[in-house]
Design an enzyme around this catalytic site. Structure first.
Site, PDB file in Angstrom:
ATOM      1  N   CYS A  40      36.742  57.567 100.305  1.00 44.79           N
ATOM      2  CA  CYS A  40      38.026  57.212 100.936  1.00 44.79           C
ATOM      3  C   CYS A  40      37.787  56.394 102.207  1.00 44.79           C
ATOM      4  CB  CYS A  40      38.774  58.500 101.249  1.00 44.79           C
ATOM      5  SG  CYS A  40      40.269  58.318 102.230  1.00 44.79           S
ATOM      6  N   HIS A  41      38.833  55.698 102.648  1.00 46.53           N
ATOM      7  CA  HIS A  41      38.733  54.875 103.860  1.00 46.53           C
ATOM      8  C   HIS A  41      38.336  55.682 105.084  1.00 46.53           C
ATOM      9  CE1 HIS A  41      40.412  51.257 102.078  1.00 46.53           C
ATOM     10  NE2 HIS A  41      41.138  52.078 101.356  1.00 46.53           N
ATOM     11  N   THR A  42      38.752  56.932 105.136  1.00 47.25           N
ATOM     12  CA  THR A  42      38.462  57.741 106.310  1.00 47.25           C
ATOM     13  C   THR A  42      36.952  57.978 106.446  1.00 47.25           C
ATOM     14  OG1 THR A  42      40.576  58.787 105.932  1.00 47.25           O
ATOM     15  CG2 THR A  42      39.154  59.825 107.545  1.00 47.25           C
ATOM     16  N   HIS A  62      35.376  63.992 101.838  1.00 49.78           N
ATOM     17  CA  HIS A  62      36.454  64.988 101.951  1.00 49.78           C
ATOM     18  C   HIS A  62      37.360  65.052 100.730  1.00 49.78           C
ATOM     19  CE1 HIS A  62      38.130  61.176 103.257  1.00 49.78           C
ATOM     20  NE2 HIS A  62      39.316  61.644 102.939  1.00 49.78           N
ATOM     21  N   GLU A  63      37.090  64.206  99.706  1.00 48.87           N
ATOM     22  CA  GLU A  63      37.963  64.246  98.520  1.00 48.87           C
ATOM     23  C   GLU A  63      37.249  64.969  97.388  1.00 48.87           C
ATOM     24  OE1 GLU A  63      39.547  60.449  97.356  1.00 48.87           O
ATOM     25  OE2 GLU A  63      40.718  60.280  99.179  1.00 48.87           O
ATOM     26  N   CYS A  92      46.530  78.309 106.381  1.00 48.51           N
ATOM     27  CA  CYS A  92      46.155  79.712 106.649  1.00 48.51           C
ATOM     28  C   CYS A  92      47.250  80.684 106.243  1.00 48.51           C
ATOM     29  CB  CYS A  92      45.793  79.895 108.120  1.00 48.51           C
ATOM     30  SG  CYS A  92      47.219  79.985 109.248  1.00 48.51           S
ATOM     31  N   CYS A  95      49.796  80.979 110.672  1.00 52.36           N
ATOM     32  CA  CYS A  95      50.129  80.374 111.963  1.00 52.36           C
ATOM     33  C   CYS A  95      51.598  79.938 111.976  1.00 52.36           C
ATOM     34  CB  CYS A  95      49.204  79.184 112.257  1.00 52.36           C
ATOM     35  SG  CYS A  95      49.554  77.715 111.292  1.00 52.36           S
ATOM     36  N   CYS A  98      52.292  77.155 109.548  1.00 49.60           N
ATOM     37  CA  CYS A  98      52.248  77.549 108.135  1.00 49.60           C
ATOM     38  C   CYS A  98      53.491  78.345 107.759  1.00 49.60           C
ATOM     39  CB  CYS A  98      50.998  78.370 107.837  1.00 49.60           C
ATOM     40  SG  CYS A  98      49.529  77.345 107.601  1.00 49.60           S
ATOM     41  N   CYS A 106      48.605  72.963 109.674  1.00 54.22           N
ATOM     42  CA  CYS A 106      48.083  74.298 110.001  1.00 54.22           C
ATOM     43  C   CYS A 106      47.284  74.230 111.299  1.00 54.22           C
ATOM     44  CB  CYS A 106      47.196  74.790 108.865  1.00 54.22           C
ATOM     45  SG  CYS A 106      46.376  76.354 109.209  1.00 54.22           S
ATOM     46  N   CYS A 169      43.239  64.071  98.794  1.00 52.03           N
ATOM     47  CA  CYS A 169      43.622  63.205  99.923  1.00 52.03           C
ATOM     48  C   CYS A 169      44.676  62.196  99.500  1.00 52.03           C
ATOM     49  CB  CYS A 169      42.379  62.534 100.510  1.00 52.03           C
ATOM     50  SG  CYS A 169      42.738  61.433 101.889  1.00 52.03           S
ATOM     51  N   ARG A 362      39.870  53.665  93.571  1.00 55.29           N
ATOM     52  CA  ARG A 362      38.972  54.721  94.029  1.00 55.29           C
ATOM     53  C   ARG A 362      37.666  54.711  93.248  1.00 55.29           C
ATOM     54  NH1 ARG A 362      41.047  55.497  98.243  1.00 55.29           N
ATOM     55  NH2 ARG A 362      41.655  57.497  99.149  1.00 55.29           N
TER      56      ARG A 362
HETATM   57  N1  LIG Z   1      48.783  60.057 106.311  1.00 62.91           N
HETATM   58  C1  LIG Z   1      47.693  60.548 105.736  1.00 62.91           C
HETATM   59  O1  LIG Z   1      47.471  61.745 105.698  1.00 62.91           O
HETATM   60  C2  LIG Z   1      46.736  59.586 105.079  1.00 62.91           C
HETATM   61  C3  LIG Z   1      45.830  60.020 104.113  1.00 62.91           C
HETATM   62  C4  LIG Z   1      45.002  59.074 103.483  1.00 62.91           C
HETATM   63  C5  LIG Z   1      45.085  57.749 103.857  1.00 62.91           C
HETATM   64  N2  LIG Z   1      45.964  57.353 104.821  1.00 62.91           N
HETATM   65  C6  LIG Z   1      46.114  55.955 105.247  1.00 62.91           C
HETATM   66  O2  LIG Z   1      46.994  55.314 104.342  1.00 62.91           O
HETATM   67  C7  LIG Z   1      46.727  53.922 104.330  1.00 62.91           C
HETATM   68  C8  LIG Z   1      46.553  53.453 102.901  1.00 62.91           C
HETATM   69  O3  LIG Z   1      45.421  54.045 102.325  1.00 62.91           O
HETATM   70  P1  LIG Z   1      44.864  53.500 100.919  1.00 62.91           P
HETATM   71  O4  LIG Z   1      43.694  54.319 100.546  1.00 62.91           O
HETATM   72  O5  LIG Z   1      45.983  53.386  99.947  1.00 62.91           O
HETATM   73  O6  LIG Z   1      44.391  52.021 101.403  1.00 62.91           O
HETATM   74  P2  LIG Z   1      44.140  50.672 100.644  1.00 62.91           P
HETATM   75  O7  LIG Z   1      43.414  49.784 101.581  1.00 62.91           O
HETATM   76  O8  LIG Z   1      43.528  50.923  99.297  1.00 62.91           O
HETATM   77  O9  LIG Z   1      45.598  50.070 100.389  1.00 62.91           O
HETATM   78  C9  LIG Z   1      46.287  49.319 101.326  1.00 62.91           C
HETATM   79  C10 LIG Z   1      47.048  48.241 100.573  1.00 62.91           C
HETATM   80  O10 LIG Z   1      47.853  47.514 101.492  1.00 62.91           O
HETATM   81  C11 LIG Z   1      47.926  46.195 101.015  1.00 62.91           C
HETATM   82  N3  LIG Z   1      48.390  45.285 102.052  1.00 62.91           N
HETATM   83  C12 LIG Z   1      47.676  44.648 103.016  1.00 62.91           C
HETATM   84  N4  LIG Z   1      48.459  43.848 103.742  1.00 62.91           N
HETATM   85  C13 LIG Z   1      49.714  43.983 103.241  1.00 62.91           C
HETATM   86  C14 LIG Z   1      50.964  43.407 103.569  1.00 62.91           C
HETATM   87  N5  LIG Z   1      51.086  42.530 104.569  1.00 62.91           N
HETATM   88  N6  LIG Z   1      52.036  43.774 102.830  1.00 62.91           N
HETATM   89  C15 LIG Z   1      51.918  44.649 101.827  1.00 62.91           C
HETATM   90  N7  LIG Z   1      50.754  45.243 101.466  1.00 62.91           N
HETATM   91  C16 LIG Z   1      49.678  44.889 102.173  1.00 62.91           C
HETATM   92  C17 LIG Z   1      46.519  45.906 100.539  1.00 62.91           C
HETATM   93  O11 LIG Z   1      46.498  44.810  99.627  1.00 62.91           O
HETATM   94  C18 LIG Z   1      46.149  47.229  99.869  1.00 62.91           C
HETATM   95  O12 LIG Z   1      46.432  47.225  98.481  1.00 62.91           O
HETATM   96  C19 LIG Z   1      45.490  53.740 105.209  1.00 62.91           C
HETATM   97  O13 LIG Z   1      45.930  53.369 106.506  1.00 62.91           O
HETATM   98  C20 LIG Z   1      44.885  55.111 105.237  1.00 62.91           C
HETATM   99  O14 LIG Z   1      44.104  55.322 106.391  1.00 62.91           O
HETATM  100  C21 LIG Z   1      46.795  58.246 105.422  1.00 62.91           C
HETATM  101 ZN   LIG Z   2      40.855  60.479 102.327  1.00 62.65          ZN
HETATM  102 ZN   LIG Z   3      48.170  77.843 109.390  1.00 60.49          ZN
END
Ligand SMILES: NC(=O)c1ccc[n+]([C@@H]2O[C@H](COP(=O)([O-])OP(=O)(O)OC[C@H]3O[C@@H](n4cnc5c(N)ncnc54)[C@H](O)[C@@H]3O)[C@@H](O)[C@H]2O)c1
Ligand SMILES: [Zn+2]
Ligand SMILES: [Zn+2]
Length: 368
Positions: A40-42, A62-63, A92, A95, A98, A106, A169, A362
């Site tokens: 994942c990106h993270t 983490h996935e 949990c 808390c 939760c 949590c 995730c 992925r």
């Molecule tokens: N909130 C959470 O808990 C959580 C969990 C996981 C990931 N994320 C975040 O969610 C986001 C997306 O994650 P992902 O794995 O799907 O990423 P990803 O990079 O695979 O997807 C992002 C998409 O956005 C598109 N994009 C770029 N510029 C754009 C524009 N101007 N208009 C429209 N689309 C555009 C890209 O082409 C790509 O397909 C990331 O910022 C990630 O960090 C958040």
């Molecule tokens: Zn992730």
């Molecule tokens: Zn909790």
């Protein structure tokens, strides 16, 4: 025990797959044998050094999804042989958060987890006496991991674990943004910005909530094809004109629900501005860069639009991840198209390269 794991030794350097030590699970902890883990990106964000809260050495990942191999004292919610999904966002059940239906954040182990420790403030990972810190409380780029039981979701054994790991995730984040955070109403019009794992999950979530029209916006035609496969009824190429295009498609009003899944603050602003006057709800799931801020002209809010953030899709992991996995087993969620590459643990850095090249949604590590 000895096991192979991908260690981040130094920021900006490839992960080093090597043998490390893992101690027995203590009270409330569980030893899990990993079967599959998404990249994942993270993980990449931390490996690159861009995350200011990162630390080394640590085992990333983490996935994860796997099988319970051993349990520590006082573990009651999982047993040997159970199939589990790892949760960086634990539950949990005790808390104040939760016990509220309003959040999934949590509070039980946040501080220790953020610093790379298990809840008792120590690590189970090490290497010739030197501790190695855990990452996101999960460290699943490894053949085995030790985790608190409150961070494991027990799932149906019929679910393929390489599919199940995506619910750890990105997929749950997108699904949950639509189902939990926005609570999309049947018959509504939705727009999802971004067609990565999170955005595609949001498209699927809008479909499961019986939205009537679901538009997906991305820069890649290939990804927009995947969005149609998940239920998008229309697609748009992103860019400066897209807000106007959405207004044109909605009689000048905007969409009932918009979702941002790109992490770009400029796109977040577009997601706010394409939400409907009167009641449009914009849900932000993307993680912006450190220090970036979101610009909103207040008039958009005064005239009835609302903005919500969503972490892990508001999913309470132990309760809801098993439910989402059931829905996938019933055929409501088509998981296979999200898996673009299957890699071995030794190829983990290739997973990062593929992600940087936006090659596929992925990569999943399959443990031998
Ligand atoms: N909130 C959470 O808990 C959580 C969990 C996981 C990931 N994320 C975040 O969610 C986001 C997306 O994650 P992902 O794995 O799907 O990423 P990803 O990079 O695979 O997807 C992002 C998409 O956005 C598109 N994009 C770029 N510029 C754009 C524009 N101007 N208009 C429209 N689309 C555009 C890209 O082409 C790509 O397909 C990331 O910022 C990630 O960090 C958040
Ligand atoms: Zn992730
Ligand atoms: Zn909790």
């Amino acid at each position: 025990m000895k096991l192979r794991a991908a260690v981040l030794e130094e920021f900006g350097r490839p992960l080093a797959v090597q043998e490390v030590d893992l101690a027995e699970p203590r009270a409330g902890e569980v030893l899990v044998r990993l079967v599959a883990c998404g990249v994942c990106h993270t993980d990449l964000y931390t490996a690159s050094g861009a995350d200011p809260s990162g630390y080394v050495p640590t085992v990333l990942g983490h996935e994860g999804a796997g099988v319970v191999e051993r349990i520590g004292d006082a573990v009651t919610s999982v047993a040997l042989g159970d199939h589990v999904v790892t949760l960086f966002s634990p539950q949990c059940r005790e808390c104040i958060h939760c016990r509220s239906s309003r959040t999934n954040l949590c509070l039980a182990i946040r501080e220790q987890q953020n610093n790379g420790y298990l809840p008792d403030g120590t690590t189970r990972l090490g290497r010739s006496g030197e501790p190695i810190r855990h990452f996101m409380g999960t460290s699943t780029f490894a053949e085995y991991t030790v985790m608190p039981e409150i961070a494991l979701a027990k799932i149906n054994r019929d679910a393929p674990l390489e599919h199940a790991c995506l619910f750890a995730c990105g997929l749950s984040t997108g699904l949950g943004a639509a189902i939990n955070t926005a609570k999309v109403e049947a018959g509504s019009t939705c727009v999802v910005f971004g067609a990565g794992m999170v955005g595609l999950g949001a498209v699927a979530g809008c479909r499961l909530q019986d939205a009537e029209r679901i538009f997906c916006v991305d820069l890649s035609e290939e990804r927009l094809d995947l969005a149609r496969g998940q239920g998008a009824t229309g697609t748009l190429i992103g860019g400066p004109d897209v807000v106007q295009e959405i207004l044109d498609l909605t009689d000048g009003f905007g969409a009932d629900y918009t979702f941002e899944a790109t992490g770009l603050v400029g796109v977040m602003r577009q997601a706010v501005e394409s939400a409907r006057i009167g009641w449009g709800l914009c849900t932000i799931a993307g993680v912006a860069g450190k220090g970036e801020t979101l610009d909103i002209v207040p008039r958009y809010l005064i005239t009835g639009r609302r903005v919500a953030g969503s972490s892990f899709g508001g999913v309470k992991g132990r309760d809801q991840v098993p439910e989402l996995v059931e829905r996938a087993l019933r055929g409501d969620i088509d998981v296979e198209p999200f898996i673009s590459h299957r890699l071995s643990l030794d190829e983990v850095n290739r997973g990062f390269e593929l992600m940087e090249a936006q090659d596929g949604i992925r990569s999943v590590i399959a443990f031998a």
